[in-house]
Design a protein around this motif. Structure first.
Motif, PDB file in Angstrom:
ATOM      1  N   ALA A 320       0.787  -1.234   0.000  1.00  0.00           N
ATOM      2  CA  ALA A 320       0.000   0.000   0.000  1.00  0.00           C
ATOM      3  C   ALA A 320       0.825   1.292   0.000  1.00  0.00           C
ATOM      4  CB  ALA A 320      -0.953  -0.006   1.189  1.00  0.00           C
ATOM      5  N   PRO A 321       1.978   1.381   0.695  1.00  0.00           N
ATOM      6  CA  PRO A 321       2.724   2.641   0.662  1.00  0.00           C
ATOM      7  C   PRO A 321       3.135   3.090  -0.739  1.00  0.00           C
ATOM      8  CG  PRO A 321       3.494   1.275   2.459  1.00  0.00           C
ATOM      9  CD  PRO A 321       2.561   0.418   1.665  1.00  0.00           C
ATOM     10  N   ALA A 322       3.172   2.175  -1.693  1.00  0.00           N
ATOM     11  CA  ALA A 322       3.559   2.546  -3.061  1.00  0.00           C
ATOM     12  C   ALA A 322       2.380   3.038  -3.890  1.00  0.00           C
ATOM     13  CB  ALA A 322       4.198   1.344  -3.770  1.00  0.00           C
ATOM     14  N   GLU A 323       1.158   2.947  -3.335  1.00  0.00           N
ATOM     15  CA  GLU A 323      -0.043   3.224  -4.129  1.00  0.00           C
ATOM     16  C   GLU A 323      -0.072   4.608  -4.774  1.00  0.00           C
ATOM     17  OE1 GLU A 323      -4.152   4.471  -4.992  1.00  0.00           O
ATOM     18  OE2 GLU A 323      -2.760   5.265  -3.497  1.00  0.00           O
ATOM     19  N   PRO A 324       0.235   5.705  -4.056  1.00  0.00           N
ATOM     20  CA  PRO A 324       0.189   7.017  -4.709  1.00  0.00           C
ATOM     21  C   PRO A 324       1.140   7.121  -5.897  1.00  0.00           C
ATOM     22  CG  PRO A 324       0.220   7.258  -2.333  1.00  0.00           C
ATOM     23  CD  PRO A 324       0.520   5.817  -2.619  1.00  0.00           C
ATOM     24  N   ASP A 325       2.341   6.576  -5.752  1.00  0.00           N
ATOM     25  CA  ASP A 325       3.321   6.661  -6.838  1.00  0.00           C
ATOM     26  C   ASP A 325       2.910   5.797  -8.026  1.00  0.00           C
ATOM     27  OD1 ASP A 325       5.821   8.191  -5.640  1.00  0.00           O
ATOM     28  OD2 ASP A 325       5.059   6.878  -4.082  1.00  0.00           O
TER      29      ASP A 325
END
Length: 442
Positions: A320-325
């Protein structure tokens, strides 16, 4: 023999560490107010929190009108609503996309996925200094040093497995800050001060420690009482997780964790999936998530299609931490199919149906890109078998759509497929298609 790495055992969880379900209950309790505001926004603001309720600052900040409305409907003050909203953003219950904010995937699974809840709390734990900003009278440089030194303070608390007097924590903070300044060559030339407290950039360490401890207490990592600090079960577990990550990085099975993203991915190309994932985890544990995701996407933009696929496999480990990128690269043609599949998986799509998020053209583009990776790095029979994965029912239909999709490697892929295929008639048709793409003919 001289290159063999000494493998260190991963740290064991602290004795008495609660089961994941119990830890998740604690995390839900810490984040209950944030989840309440996130659910209110999901229900009250349409098409989403960012559609009508956020200001266009790129941070998903609540507008004054929305904060007042939420406060009235939830029985809170606008300040409490904003604080809970910020916590929801930091924990992934609310996700910011450009000038809008919307419910995050963690909110959707909040009541049934303990892992998602714990990851959300760890995200908040990692961002404790943002959730509880330092007072304005503390110098930013001193605040930054304190944040950098707190992992050692937390490690002492974890090893102590009980209350630790604040003066002992203050001594450790003092030592660590001095070490950081020495490492940065920031202690002035000349005679060394008799004590670290006499350093020219002295800061009120007691006030800094007090702010840090209360910030960590605010996110549920520790408790402060009677001049002592004690890790909560959640805090103890989180520190253990961080120590485990360090050990994972130190014992990277194939030794790629110190390499660049591109070199690491190339090194993983011949590994089995489980071994490759272990390398991805080690590589990720050794660097900040934000820069790691950026480096992986940069590698994915290169000409090597194999690295493109492997980069997104590594991003699956990030989660999930990669979702915006990942969402930000959806409009890049070379990354779009990979990004759409990745996002669908993160949003809980059934693995058997995830391909349905792609249009026919996007599926064909991905087929060509994968074929390019196979042609460059695989065996000829793998390329022939790759035909079976095409969405088109017949080879002529596949060739027709491949010619129209405009992938830059189309000619090379078709030439390689023609050379590898054992059926002379089919190989001839594929060579003809390659020639037509090359010349622009029909």
């Amino acid at each position: 023999m001289g290159n063999r790495r000494t493998r260190r055992p991963a740290p064991r969880p602290p004795e008495g560490t609660p089961a994941p379900a119990e830890l998740a209950r604690g995390a839900r309790a810490v984040l209950a107010a944030a989840a309440r505001v996130a659910r209110w926004a999901d229900a009250a603001l349409r098409p989403g929190p960012g559609g009508t309720g956020a200001t266009p600052d790129g941070k998903g900040t609540l507008s004054d009108a929305t904060a007042e409305r939420a406060a009235a409907e939830l029985g809170l003050t606008p300040a409490q609503v904003r604080a809970d909203w910020d916590t929801a953003r930091l924990s992934g219950l609310i996700e910011v996309h450009g000038d809008s904010a919307r419910p995050g995937w963690r909110l959707r699974v909040w009541d049934r996925d303990d892992t998602a809840v714990l990851r959300g709390w760890v995200a908040l734990f990692d961002a404790w200094s943002l959730a509880h900003p330092a007072p304005d009278d503390l110098a930013p440089a001193a605040v930054a040093e304190t944040v950098e030194a707190m992992p050692q303070v937390l490690s002492l608390l974890q090893l102590s497995a009980g209350p630790v007097p604040v003066p002992q924590l203050l001594d450790l903070l003092d030592q660590r800050v001095t070490e950081l300044r020495t490492e940065r060559c920031e202690i002035a030339d000349g005679p060394e001060p008799e004590t670290p407290a006499e350093a020219p950039r002295d800061a009120p360490l007691p006030a800094l420690l007090d702010w840090a401890l209360h910030g960590l207490a605010a996110v549920g990592a520790l408790t402060c009482a009677e001049g002592q600090a004690t890790l909560t079960p959640l805090g103890s577990w989180a520190v253990w997780v961080k120590l485990e990550q360090i050990c994972v990085a130190a014992q990277s099975p194939a030794g790629h964790f110190e390499q660049s993203a591109e070199d690491m991915l190339r090194g993983c190309a011949r590994l089995r999936p489980n071994a490759a994932r272990a390398e991805y985890r080690a590589w990720l544990a050794a660097r900040p998530v934000g820069s790691a995701v950026t480096d992986l996407l940069t590698a994915a933009r290169g000409e090597d299609a194999l690295l493109r696929g492997l980069a997104f496999e590594a991003l699956r480990v990030v989660g999930a931490p990669a979702e915006p990128d990942v969402r930000a690269v959806v409009e890049e043609s070379s990354l779009r199919p990979y990004a759409l599949l990745w996002l669908a998986e993160q949003e809980g799509a059934d693995p058997e149906d995830v391909h349905l998020v792609l249009t026919r053209e996007e599926s064909t583009w991905l087929w060509v890109d994968t074929a390019a990776a196979v042609a460059d790095h695989g065996e000829a029979d793998l390329l022939v078998r790759h035909l079976e994965s095409a969405v088109q029912p017949t080879v002529p239909a596949l060739l027709d759509e491949v010619r129209r999709v405009g992938h830059p490697r189309t000619v090379q892929v078709l030439v390689a497929l023609a050379a590898a295929h054992p059926d002379p008639a089919l190989a001839k048709a594929v060579r003809r298609a390659a020639f037509q793409v090359h010349t622009g003919g029909e």
